[in-house]
Design an enzyme around this catalytic site. Sequence first.
Site, mmCIF file in Angstrom:
data_model
loop_
_atom_site.group_PDB
_atom_site.id
_atom_site.type_symbol
_atom_site.label_atom_id
_atom_site.label_comp_id
_atom_site.label_asym_id
_atom_site.label_seq_id
_atom_site.Cartn_x
_atom_site.Cartn_y
_atom_site.Cartn_z
ATOM 1 N N CYS B 88 0.781 -1.106 -0.095
ATOM 2 C CA CYS B 88 -0.162 0.115 0.116
ATOM 3 C C CYS B 88 0.879 1.182 0.084
ATOM 4 O O CYS B 88 2.116 1.199 0.335
ATOM 5 C CB CYS B 88 -0.775 0.086 1.305
ATOM 6 N N ASP B 90 0.567 3.443 1.991
ATOM 7 C CA ASP B 90 0.596 4.119 3.196
ATOM 8 C C ASP B 90 1.835 4.275 3.756
ATOM 9 O O ASP B 90 2.759 3.569 3.498
ATOM 10 C CB ASP B 90 -0.189 3.034 4.165
ATOM 11 N N ARG B 92 3.540 4.270 6.357
ATOM 12 C CA ARG B 92 3.820 3.448 7.654
ATOM 13 C C ARG B 92 4.150 2.027 7.003
ATOM 14 O O ARG B 92 4.745 1.209 8.110
ATOM 15 C CB ARG B 92 2.504 3.129 8.614
ATOM 16 N N HIS B 148 -2.401 -4.704 5.131
ATOM 17 C CA HIS B 148 -1.730 -4.295 6.268
ATOM 18 C C HIS B 148 -3.149 -3.648 7.087
ATOM 19 O O HIS B 148 -4.353 -3.435 6.544
ATOM 20 C CB HIS B 148 -1.001 -2.939 6.199
ATOM 21 N N CYS B 151 -6.118 -0.115 6.856
ATOM 22 C CA CYS B 151 -6.074 0.418 5.589
ATOM 23 C C CYS B 151 -7.052 1.317 5.331
ATOM 24 O O CYS B 151 -8.565 0.764 5.261
ATOM 25 C CB CYS B 151 -6.085 -0.609 4.607
#
Lengths: 277, 260
Positions: B88, B90, B92, B148, B151
């Site tokens: 992703c 993202d 993190r 993850h 999400c």
Amino acid sequence: MSGKLRKCVMLCCGGKPPSKDMATDSCEDAIAELQKLLSEKCGLETLAAAKIKQITAELEKTGSEPFDAVERIKSGFARFKTEKYEKNPALYDELAKRQSPKFMVFACSDSRVCPSHILDFQPGEAFMVRNIANMVPPYDQTKYSGVGAAIEYAVLHLKVENIVVIGHSCCGGIKGLMSIPDDGTTASDFIEQWVQICLPAKSKVKTENSGLTFQEQCTNCEKEAVNVSLGNLLTYPFVREAVVKKTLALKGAHYDFVNGSFELWSFDYNLCPPLPA
Amino acid sequence: MAKSSTEVAIEGLKRLLSDKEGLDDVAAVKIEKLTAELQEQDHEEEFDPVRRIKDGFIHFKTHHFDKCPAYYKKLAEEQHPKFLVFACSDSRVSPSYVLNFKPGEAFMCRNIANMVPAFNQLRYSGVGAVIEYAVKHLEVENILVIGHSRCGGIKALMSLPADGTTSNDFIDDWVKIGLPAKAKVESEWSHATFEEKCEHCEKESVDLSLVNLLSYPYVRAALANKALKLMGGYYDFVNGTFGLWKADFDIKPEIIIGSS
């Protein structure tokens, strides 16, 4: 065709975490430390030489064993868990609740150019899109919803303050773009169609740099393609609005892993107030 | 809503001022001084993105690039990653960080909710180009799709109204790739909470992506030749765990029927 999914291997604390001695990233660091010890303490030369030969023999054997992808992932996560996750509980607690990255980064899928490495981005710092040749296509809800969704999320929901598009040396995608014959015939299912997003960059380079070698033209195209992508960012109304309001800055960059250098430039866009009639 | 630490401190001060007389003026001067100091500090620590990027590259150059010249020289000539990783966007969940991938190890595609759509030259040329390059040209040996926790993309998918209407330009249309995963979750875990359904969907979506990979002929061919393995992963950053599973698809090489 039968499908069997999920033989699950839980990696809660998976695998033996590496000992402190193995924690150095660079083998050259470790060798330097050993050499320093040998120069400080007498009488260890013979023993050290024998041990190093033993290590070399062991590693040679390891090299010939088939690569174990599961073990690689297990040990990678174990290292992250012990060296980073468990050492910063406060940070990871906060991150678990929300992310507030200041950057959205476009980088190539190339295994050598991950911004987490080359710009040392830590978890929470940069929202990332990675695709062939780090391209930003123009606004198109049919053809390019993937990139559109990422930009929309980053700008409207996460409210990132900077978008950086990073090109790089020896980019296979850009080379592919520069190699498409003039009559436009393509031989791939996707690659050539995708990289033609930055066709204007190729045209510019072919026109302005016709005297340069193919390799030099590719390098210029790597940078011009970044500029085409930056221009394409402005086809997204939410990007335009944020840039004009000065809540969002656009930047281009080029990572040269042959020479170990990094160039960064700004892309300025302003709307001047209309002239009086 | 819980009070912030500042609100609690201010309440304490106000209590003291109401209990003890004569402290108002002194307190006012001190608070004004504090406000001025904080304003200055805020200004000094204003985030400089150019500085951040510069420092980041210098860190990489001194601690890694310059320390292993032989390694980076070889890498500059060619890449031979053993993995293609979908993760992703993202901030993190960077696999370089979470799985400690070094430069050269993993070819990466990152998008909203780590989705792999089925083969479609019109709508999904971006993902198609990544798969085509990684499998046909780089001949990666493993494809790993990593979902993850928490999400945002999967949450958007689970929040889509049943009538199919969308409320944004792109996000809803993109996450709709995951509708079969959502349908499975709604059917199998109908009594779960929304959060629990999201977590199930984060994993089901990975399985869906693994199946979608099979719609690419080069993936099928490499699987049939046993030159490629598919794996699903799930990074739970709330609990600090990583789940990994293999996807066993029994693909045999094709036989040509009826050729003379």
